[in-house]
Design a protein around this motif. Structure first.
Motif, PDB file in Angstrom:
ATOM      1  N   SER A 130       0.845  -1.190   0.000  1.00 32.11           N
ATOM      2  CA  SER A 130       0.000   0.000   0.000  1.00 32.11           C
ATOM      3  C   SER A 130       0.884   1.244   0.000  1.00 32.11           C
ATOM      4  CB  SER A 130      -0.904   0.019   1.240  1.00 32.11           C
ATOM      5  OG  SER A 130      -1.618  -1.180   1.365  1.00 32.11           O
TER       6      SER A 130
ATOM      7  N   SER B 179       1.743   4.670   1.253  1.00 30.50           N
ATOM      8  CA  SER B 179       1.397   5.341   2.497  1.00 30.50           C
ATOM      9  C   SER B 179       0.832   6.732   2.233  1.00 30.50           C
ATOM     10  CB  SER B 179       2.627   5.460   3.396  1.00 30.50           C
ATOM     11  OG  SER B 179       3.576   6.338   2.819  1.00 30.50           O
ATOM     12  N   SER B 180       0.009   7.198   3.151  1.00 30.18           N
ATOM     13  CA  SER B 180      -0.556   8.549   3.022  1.00 30.18           C
ATOM     14  C   SER B 180       0.545   9.601   3.060  1.00 30.18           C
ATOM     15  CB  SER B 180      -1.568   8.808   4.140  1.00 30.18           C
ATOM     16  OG  SER B 180      -0.974   8.641   5.419  1.00 30.18           O
ATOM     17  N   GLU B 181       1.637   9.301   3.788  1.00 33.64           N
ATOM     18  CA  GLU B 181       2.764  10.240   3.836  1.00 33.64           C
ATOM     19  C   GLU B 181       3.400  10.393   2.460  1.00 33.64           C
ATOM     20  OE1 GLU B 181       2.014   8.621   7.828  1.00 33.64           O
ATOM     21  OE2 GLU B 181       2.350   7.706   5.880  1.00 33.64           O
TER      22      GLU B 181
ATOM     23  N   SER C 268      -5.488   0.320  -0.860  1.00 30.78           N
ATOM     24  CA  SER C 268      -4.582  -0.523  -0.079  1.00 30.78           C
ATOM     25  C   SER C 268      -4.513  -1.913  -0.701  1.00 30.78           C
ATOM     26  CB  SER C 268      -5.054  -0.634   1.371  1.00 30.78           C
ATOM     27  OG  SER C 268      -6.262  -1.370   1.447  1.00 30.78           O
TER      28      SER C 268
ATOM     29  N   ASP D 111       3.329  -5.091   8.412  1.00 29.10           N
ATOM     30  CA  ASP D 111       3.442  -3.643   8.398  1.00 29.10           C
ATOM     31  C   ASP D 111       3.583  -3.127   6.981  1.00 29.10           C
ATOM     32  OD1 ASP D 111       5.376  -3.296  11.471  1.00 29.10           O
ATOM     33  OD2 ASP D 111       3.216  -3.439  11.105  1.00 29.10           O
TER      34      ASP D 111
ATOM     35  N   SER E 218       0.340  -2.940   5.303  1.00 36.81           N
ATOM     36  CA  SER E 218      -0.586  -1.961   5.862  1.00 36.81           C
ATOM     37  C   SER E 218      -0.305  -0.560   5.356  1.00 36.81           C
ATOM     38  CB  SER E 218      -0.509  -1.977   7.399  1.00 36.81           C
ATOM     39  OG  SER E 218      -0.870  -3.251   7.877  1.00 36.81           O
ATOM     40  N   ASN E 219       0.994  -0.171   5.319  1.00 35.83           N
ATOM     41  CA  ASN E 219       1.228   1.221   4.969  1.00 35.83           C
ATOM     42  C   ASN E 219       2.376   1.420   3.982  1.00 35.83           C
ATOM     43  OD1 ASN E 219       3.602   1.016   6.529  1.00 35.83           O
ATOM     44  ND2 ASN E 219       2.451   1.496   8.380  1.00 35.83           N
TER      45      ASN E 219
ATOM     46  N   GLY F  81       5.452   1.526   4.256  1.00 31.67           N
ATOM     47  CA  GLY F  81       6.569   2.374   4.594  1.00 31.67           C
ATOM     48  C   GLY F  81       7.157   2.167   5.962  1.00 31.67           C
ATOM     49  N   SER F  82       6.633   1.250   6.768  1.00 31.64           N
ATOM     50  CA  SER F  82       7.126   1.134   8.120  1.00 31.64           C
ATOM     51  C   SER F  82       8.161   0.032   8.293  1.00 31.64           C
ATOM     52  CB  SER F  82       5.962   0.872   9.076  1.00 31.64           C
ATOM     53  OG  SER F  82       5.331  -0.344   8.753  1.00 31.64           O
TER      54      SER F  82
END
Length: 297
Positions: A165, A167-169, A212, A271, A274-275, A277-278
């Motif tokens: 996914s 990320s929103s960032e 996502s 992780d 999910s995003n 980027g983590s």
């Protein structure tokens, strides 16, 4: 139904970004006694409503059974985070369980679909409904979709990719399109044969926004191997991202080709799904690629 009878329904179509879904019930499975107590609602024109008009909200507040509340139209054209459609604001009480119910005018016509309320100790009487006239075309399209049943993991089709996914960032800071970043394409798999490449970003599935990897897999769970689906992707060019539409014939969900999600053997992989980027930068293809392109430093 209002007489507490329950009937199995099929999802005909959904639009999560607009908080909409259409379900279909086989009338032959509904008892006559239930049919006698229900009726088809009459659609109104939400573009003609005026602030100050009476509004009636119908729903199933807190799951206690059908309930009715009344108030006025407080405002029109409101926006809320997470719902990509204009909303009607009303002070008719809209509580958990009212969502999906009708907001009616004094003629008994549906002018909105109850959707949300603003819950805070600082406010009172701020409920929201989706303006019906703004989504009529969308609902018609969803109604005309072929009803589909959700398939088991081993039975639904796959694209033959690994992805993460966005990320929103990344979206906010670097202007990267929201969607699913393709980190790997299975050779001779469905996506490969359709022309998808590593670093493409999948933004839509059958015209529905993809935000996502979990949502993409959720869409796929209703489609069988061998079916053709339409993907909208963003391809990076020297002048930025360019949108492209491709047709993909889905593969069978085998161990070799089931790569529509990263393997989830541990927390780091979860992780990344999910995003995007983590996870540690040296292990994350999303981070590696955009560092090379100068998006991340």
């Amino acid at each position: 139904f209002i007489d507490e009878a329950s009937v199995e329904a099929n999802v005909k179509g959904t639009d999560p970004n607009k908080d909409l879904a259409v379900v279909a019930v086989d009338l032959s499975k509904v008892e006559e006694s239930t049919l006698d107590q229900i009726a088809v609602a009459t659609m109104g024109d939400s573009s003609q409503i005026q602030v100050g008009e009476t509004a009636i909200a119908i729903g199933n507040a807190l799951g206690y059974g059908q309930s009715v509340t009344t108030g006025i139209i407080s405002a029109t054209g409101r926006e809320l985070d997470g719902i990509d459609v204009k909303l009607i604001q009303t002070d008719a009480a809209i509580n958990p369980g009212n969502s999906g119910g009708a907001l009616l005018n004094m003629n008994g016509e549906v002018v909105g679909i109850n959707s949300a309320k603003l819950a805070s100790t600082e406010v009172e009487g701020m409920g929201y409904a989706i303006a019906i006239s703004d989504v009529t075309d969308i609902l018609e399209n969803l109604m005309n979709e072929t009803p589909r049943e959700k398939l088991d993991d081993e039975d639904h089709g796959v694209l033959g990719i690994k992805g993460a996914s966005v990320s929103s960032e990344a979206v906010q800071m670097y202007g990267i399109p929201a969607g699913v970043f393709v980190s790997e394409v299975t050779e001779n798999g469905a996506a490969d044969e359709a022309g998808l490449k590593e670093n493409n970003i999948i933004t839509k599935f059958q015209g529905k926004k993809v935000s996502s990897i979990e949502q993409l897999v959720g869409y796929l769970s209703y489609y069988k191997p061998g079916e053709e689906v339409e993907l909208t992707i963003e391809v990076q060019t020297d002048s930025g991202y360019k949108e492209k539409t491709v047709q993909v014939t889905l593969d069978k969900n085998t161990e070799e080709k089931n790569q529509d999600t990263e393997k989830n053997d541990g927390k780091d992989d979860e992780d990344e799904q999910s995003n995007g980027g983590s996870q540690d930068e040296e292990d994350n293809p999303f981070i590696q690629y955009f560092e090379k392109q100068g998006f991340l430093r």
